[in-house]
Design an enzyme around this catalytic site. Structure first.
Site, short mmCIF file in Angstrom:
data_model
loop_
_atom_site.label_atom_id
_atom_site.label_comp_id
_atom_site.label_asym_id
_atom_site.label_seq_id
_atom_site.Cartn_x
_atom_site.Cartn_y
_atom_site.Cartn_z
N ASP A 1 1.52 -3.44 -8.90
CA ASP A 1 1.31 -2.47 -9.11
C ASP A 1 0.79 -0.92 -10.00
O ASP A 1 1.03 0.14 -9.57
CB ASP A 1 2.54 -1.62 -8.25
CG ASP A 1 2.13 -0.58 -6.67
OD1 ASP A 1 0.41 -0.48 -6.68
OD2 ASP A 1 2.82 -0.22 -6.19
N ASP B 1 6.81 4.45 0.46
CA ASP B 1 5.99 3.61 -0.22
C ASP B 1 4.68 4.42 -0.34
O ASP B 1 3.87 3.89 -0.29
CB ASP B 1 6.41 2.30 1.23
CG ASP B 1 5.63 1.24 0.56
OD1 ASP B 1 5.16 0.53 -0.84
OD2 ASP B 1 5.18 0.79 1.33
N LYS C 1 9.66 -2.51 1.68
CA LYS C 1 8.54 -3.78 2.61
C LYS C 1 9.23 -4.52 2.67
O LYS C 1 9.78 -4.99 2.32
CB LYS C 1 7.50 -3.88 1.20
CG LYS C 1 6.61 -3.00 0.65
CD LYS C 1 6.58 -2.82 -0.61
CE LYS C 1 4.93 -2.27 -0.93
NZ LYS C 1 4.94 -1.91 -0.64
N ASP D 1 6.76 -1.88 -6.91
CA ASP D 1 7.76 -0.81 -5.74
C ASP D 1 8.13 -2.25 -4.08
O ASP D 1 7.13 -2.90 -4.37
CB ASP D 1 5.65 -1.21 -5.32
CG ASP D 1 5.73 0.32 -3.85
OD1 ASP D 1 7.13 0.63 -3.68
OD2 ASP D 1 4.57 0.20 -3.73
N ARG E 1 0.83 7.95 -5.18
CA ARG E 1 -0.61 9.09 -5.13
C ARG E 1 0.55 10.09 -5.49
O ARG E 1 0.22 11.16 -6.02
CB ARG E 1 -0.98 9.14 -3.74
CG ARG E 1 0.54 9.97 -2.29
CD ARG E 1 -0.39 9.34 -1.00
NE ARG E 1 -0.32 8.00 -0.76
CZ ARG E 1 -0.79 7.07 0.46
NH1 ARG E 1 -0.98 8.08 1.22
NH2 ARG E 1 -0.76 6.41 0.81
N GLU F 1 3.84 5.84 -2.91
CA GLU F 1 5.03 6.76 -4.14
C GLU F 1 3.24 6.88 -4.54
O GLU F 1 3.81 7.33 -6.07
CB GLU F 1 5.64 5.72 -4.32
CG GLU F 1 5.58 4.89 -5.21
CD GLU F 1 4.47 3.99 -4.82
OE1 GLU F 1 3.72 2.93 -5.70
OE2 GLU F 1 5.04 3.49 -2.85
N LYS G 1 -2.29 4.56 -12.09
CA LYS G 1 -1.16 4.30 -11.44
C LYS G 1 -0.12 3.37 -12.23
O LYS G 1 -1.14 1.95 -11.88
CB LYS G 1 -1.29 3.90 -10.01
CG LYS G 1 -0.57 3.70 -9.34
CD LYS G 1 0.00 3.18 -8.09
CE LYS G 1 1.12 2.47 -7.51
NZ LYS G 1 1.14 1.92 -5.76
#
Length: 477
Positions: free
Chosen positions: A269, A328, A257, A250, A332, A330, A245
């Site tokens: 991230d 959030d 967030k 993020d 996946r 995202e 990933k």
């Protein structure tokens, strides 16, 4: 920082000295006087394993080991003692040490040296004054149990971890998607693995709806990286595909967030992507006879422009549709496209790594990664064994069909968010819709970024995954 681990039978001058011993009586042959030997004896009787002796501005370290096979706990203690020694040397501004293996114990000497080496890392790039930092560090090893090839392998592995840590620790202002692509390209040229990068136009052609969807709020285009190490002597006829990933920052997107501190370390991230890069560097620099492909989808996740919103439906690379319930969730979405693209290579195994869910952190803290998937039990056992050997442990979570119900959508094939409970598992269940080969999902959200110094893992990006994957692939090959 330059790291050197060298084999020597000679005693270099003006370095710290560390003695790995089973019987402390042998220290007399290395100039220990009666007073020093008495101190060592006193410490041994107090059941201390690592003994430090300082006199007249000279410091000696003695590490007592027992014979026979070492359990994983014993090996980890040796690594941590390496960190203790390295920390003392950093404080005293000493950057070279000679390790004398007076036992002939290859496992012990490598573990101690690994702890020493990994502890030399410090992300000091942005300090105006670099205090308590090593510009270079040299470990001389006198041992009949190993050769320079063993030490070169360890050096390459540690430097691969440092590369991963650097990638994670860099802020998005200096490690955006374009810079990540450049760094991967340069590393491929240096270490001999192939690199191909798909731009936004190519991704539109391939219908990477997940990656393009997450990227819609960004002013910077996404990229998809293909890294390949395929030596002529590869022992596997089908490749192992690693997927990482690569969300370089993020914000949460439209579902911003908001809890205090939740944005502070979101530069990390892309920890899964960084681990895949580090693993490819380690495998290629040490010439492992295994065919490995790395796939890295990369973008940031921002709330600007035409950012996706809850209720949107994305058309993914494999043709499935996804209802977005939370922007959030995202990671996946971009992993899904990469996992489905892996089908092209007819892999024998797919492993993805991702800082994917807070649920994984809540379950295990920073002490282990969550594992699940469709691979057979022997594969999970091998990954677990590697995890315990290098102390990057993996806890296998259940993957029962019951969890599939939690991501069913009323308006699309699946939705990108399950219930609050079992969040790490439903994230894995989402990914399972996009991979056909035997597959292992590793949620590294807990150990990928260390918020306070933790022995040889240091502070910040830990480099988790590199040593785990290297050990697994080495044993598999």
């Amino acid at each position: 920082m330059k790291l050197s681990i060298k084999h020597t039978g000679d005693r270099p001058e003006d370095v710290r000295n560390l003695f790995l011993v089973k019987d402390t009586a042998v220290l007399k042959d290395f100039g220990f006087n009666e007073e020093a030997l008495a101190l060592v004896k006193e410490k041994v009787e107090a059941e201390e394993k690592l003994i430090t002796i300082t006199a007249y501005n000279i410091t000696y370290y003695v590490r007592l080991v027992e014979g026979g096979d070492h359990c994983n706990k014993t090996i980890e203690k040796l690594r941590k003692d390496g960190h203790t020694i390295s920390s003392g040397m950093r404080k005293d501004k000493k950057d070279a040490i000679c390790v004398y293996d007076l036992v002939g114990d290859k496992t012990a000497i490598l573990a101690l040296s690994e702890g020493l080496a990994l502890s030399t890392y410090k992300f000091d790039k942005y300090f105006s004054k670099k205090e308590n930092s090593f510009s270079e560090f040299t470990i001389w090893i006198a041992s009949a149990a190993l050769n320079q090839g063993d030490l070169d392998e360890l050096t390459n592995l540690c430097e691969s971890v440092f590369i991963t840590r650097d990638l994670v620790n860099e802020p998005v202002s200096t490690m955006d998607v374009a810079e990540l692509s450049k760094t991967i390209t340069d590393l491929g040229k240096t270490h001999g693995f192939g690199v191909e990068i798909f731009n936004k136009s190519k991704l539109e052609t391939l219908k990477f709806g997940g990656l393009l969807g997450v990227n819609k709020g960004s002013i910077d285009p996404p990229a998809f990286h293909i890294l390949e190490w395929k030596p002529d002597n590869a022992t596997n006829s089908k490749p192992v595909v690693l997927v990482g990933k690569g969300v370089v920052f993020d914000t949460g997107g439209i579902n911003l967030k908001t809890p205090p501190g939740s944005l502070d370390d979101m530069k990390a991230d892309m920890g899964g992507a960084a681990s895949v890069v580090g693993a490819l560097v380690a495998v290629s620099s040490n010439q492992l006879p295994v065919h490995v492909i790395g796939l890295i989808p990369a973008t940031d996740n921002r709330p600007g422009g035409n950012a996706i919103v809850p209720g949107d439906i994305l058309h993914m690379h494999n043709g499935k549709t996804v209802e977005v319930l939370n922007t959030d969730a995202e990671g996946r979405l971009i992993l899904a496209d990469a996992l489905s693209y892996a089908k092209k290579y007819d892999p024998e195994l797919v492993i993805d790594l991702a800082t994917l869910t807070g649920s994984a952190v809540m379950a295990l803290g920073s002490y282990a990664s969550v594992g699940m998937g469709t691979a057979d039990e022997s594969t999970f056992e091998a990954i677990s064994n590697s995890g315990f050997r290098v102390n990057e442990r993996v806890v296998q979570f259940p993957f029962w069909e019951d969890y599939d119900e939690l991501i069913k959508s009323e308006v699309a094939d699946i939705k990108n968010l399950g219930s609050r409970e079992g969040g790490a598992i439903t994230a894995g269940k989402f990914l399972s819709h996009f991979v056909e080969a035997p597959w292992v999902h590793l949620d590294i959200a807990g150990p990928a970024f260390v918020r306070k110094e933790d022995s040889y893992r240091g502070y910040g990006g830990s480099g988790v995954g590199v040593r785990l994957l290297y050990d697994f692939l080495k044993n598999r090959s």
